[in-house]
Enzyme design. Sequence first.
Site, mmCIF file in Angstrom:
data_model
loop_
_atom_site.group_PDB
_atom_site.id
_atom_site.type_symbol
_atom_site.label_atom_id
_atom_site.label_comp_id
_atom_site.label_asym_id
_atom_site.label_seq_id
_atom_site.Cartn_x
_atom_site.Cartn_y
_atom_site.Cartn_z
ATOM 1 N N ASN A 97 9.041 1.755 4.622
ATOM 2 C CA ASN A 97 9.191 2.213 6.002
ATOM 3 C C ASN A 97 10.520 2.961 6.190
ATOM 4 O OD1 ASN A 97 8.639 2.478 8.868
ATOM 5 N ND2 ASN A 97 7.232 0.782 8.597
ATOM 6 N N ARG A 98 10.940 3.095 7.435
ATOM 7 C CA ARG A 98 12.048 4.015 7.728
ATOM 8 C C ARG A 98 13.389 3.311 7.874
ATOM 9 N NH1 ARG A 98 7.426 5.984 9.682
ATOM 10 N NH2 ARG A 98 6.989 8.123 9.047
ATOM 11 N N HIS A 123 10.175 4.985 2.843
ATOM 12 C CA HIS A 123 9.558 4.411 1.641
ATOM 13 C C HIS A 123 10.428 4.482 0.388
ATOM 14 C CE1 HIS A 123 6.186 3.513 3.997
ATOM 15 N NE2 HIS A 123 5.392 4.524 3.732
ATOM 16 N N HIS A 199 0.529 0.028 -0.243
ATOM 17 C CA HIS A 199 0.097 1.149 0.600
ATOM 18 C C HIS A 199 -1.328 1.621 0.300
ATOM 19 C CE1 HIS A 199 0.538 4.409 3.372
ATOM 20 N NE2 HIS A 199 1.853 4.364 3.413
ATOM 21 N N ALA A 200 -2.278 0.709 0.213
ATOM 22 C CA ALA A 200 -3.673 1.127 0.031
ATOM 23 C C ALA A 200 -4.190 1.776 1.313
ATOM 24 C CB ALA A 200 -4.539 -0.074 -0.318
ATOM 25 N N TYR A 201 -4.997 2.795 1.137
ATOM 26 C CA TYR A 201 -5.689 3.459 2.247
ATOM 27 C C TYR A 201 -7.133 2.964 2.222
ATOM 28 C CZ TYR A 201 -2.134 7.156 3.029
ATOM 29 O OH TYR A 201 -0.997 7.871 3.336
ATOM 30 N N ASP A 269 0.618 4.543 13.925
ATOM 31 C CA ASP A 269 1.616 4.487 12.852
ATOM 32 C C ASP A 269 2.730 3.618 13.417
ATOM 33 O OD1 ASP A 269 3.094 4.799 10.603
ATOM 34 O OD2 ASP A 269 3.414 6.967 10.795
ATOM 35 N N GLN A 304 2.528 -2.702 9.274
ATOM 36 C CA GLN A 304 2.447 -1.330 9.758
ATOM 37 C C GLN A 304 0.976 -0.931 9.749
ATOM 38 O OE1 GLN A 304 5.334 0.387 10.583
ATOM 39 N NE2 GLN A 304 4.507 2.435 10.989
ATOM 40 N N GLU A 331 -0.020 -2.256 6.076
ATOM 41 C CA GLU A 331 1.110 -2.482 5.171
ATOM 42 C C GLU A 331 1.935 -3.653 5.686
ATOM 43 O OE1 GLU A 331 3.089 1.503 5.036
ATOM 44 O OE2 GLU A 331 1.282 2.000 6.119
#
Length: 365
Positions: A97-98, A123, A199-201, A269, A304, A331
């Site tokens: 993340n940020r 990330h 981070h799976a989509y 997001d 997330q 996430e």
Amino acid sequence: MKMARALLVALLLVSCFVALGLSGRADAAAERKTVGVYELNKGDFSIKVTNWGATLMSVILLDSRGNFGDVILGYDTVAEYMNGTAYFGGLIGRVANRIANARFTLDGKTYRLVPNDGNNTLHGGHRGFDKVVWTVKEHVAGGSSPFITLYYHSFDGEQGFPGDVDVHVTYQLSSPHVLSVRMNATARGKATPVNLAHHAYWNLGGDGSGNVLGEEVRLFASRYTPVDASLIPTGRMASVAGTPYDFRTPAAVGSRIGGLLSRGVNGYDINYVVDGRGLRPVAVVRDGASGRAMELWADQPGVQFYTANGLSGVRGKGGKVYGHYGALCLETQGFPDAVNRPSFPSQIVRPGKVYKHDMVFKFSF
Ligand SMILES: *[C@@H]1O[C@H](CO)[C@@H](O)[C@H](O)[C@H]1NC(C)=O
Ligand SMILES: *[C@@H]1O[C@H](CO)[C@@H](O)[C@H](O)[C@H]1NC(C)=O
Ligand SMILES: *[C@@H]1O[C@H](CO)[C@@H](O)[C@H](O)[C@H]1NC(C)=O
């Protein structure tokens, strides 16, 4: 820079071919650092993992009609993951993340990171844990609980972060259709923030089957952390009640998205504060068309929720094209920018101390 990258990809491709097809138990003397693709098979349930970025490449599952499908987005070849920018299936670190303005202060010392998302670090920076080669420690491809354990040594100063860190991730299949992702990280020598994420989509209808706006989601979260325009938390923890973020009861992903679009936000997001503590339910996702469902349990403070707002025309597995809202990410992690937010749960790991993060995905169809 371009040339160097092309050369690296070419070299890794060669080692990739060498490693492909090898599987079985890796003994300590023969730990594999060449890039390969490793399968775990448990009857009608299987996954593929590469040690490039400790990346989950596929999750193959039946649907209610008895057809197999791959429920995560990604690529056919490791070379495409090396080149990719979407973090498909990657293990994100050192800090997922940020981090605002690509810096933080710890024990009186200010550390400068790599800004790779406007002025912020996203990330882990320019070359996070999803863009490095991990060592395969152990791989048991079949049997009742197949697993693979990967290891990465992150060095002092990597992407600007302090201290060495030893990181492990284990992917394991168990009964009946359970995938667990267990991570740990030990700080060596210096204190450092650690916040790993997977981070799976996910697209339970199958990768490339269209958008996920019709999939039903439930989030076990009564609060979220509102963000500013650059997606940095304001520091508040707000109730989801009466907002488009409320998924406390199951609802279609797209059912409340209009409320975001009208505010100029192009999709989900956002970090949720997961209710409760310890290993507990985080989310349930259901796809009516395929009959597949996924329950996620984890032991982290937040999750997330991302609806792949940034995807557009990405050519993935089998030439399928992934678009806007073509998947959703869940996430689990600590809160964004926690290293600069004393009110958020701390992500600092002191020397010799261990960070742990467990995720359990339970599938049905
Ligand atoms: C690498 O990524 C760029 C930009 O997304 C794309 O145009 C190119 O085709 C990719 N190359 C490979 C080898 O995948
Ligand atoms: C980055 O920071 C500078 C200086 O504060 C500011 O002028 C600029 O608008 C920021 N850029 C972004 C993309 O936020
Ligand atoms: C981290 O995980 C690895 C692989 O499961 C394990 O061997 C190691 O003991 C763990 N480390 C700690 C400190 O728990």
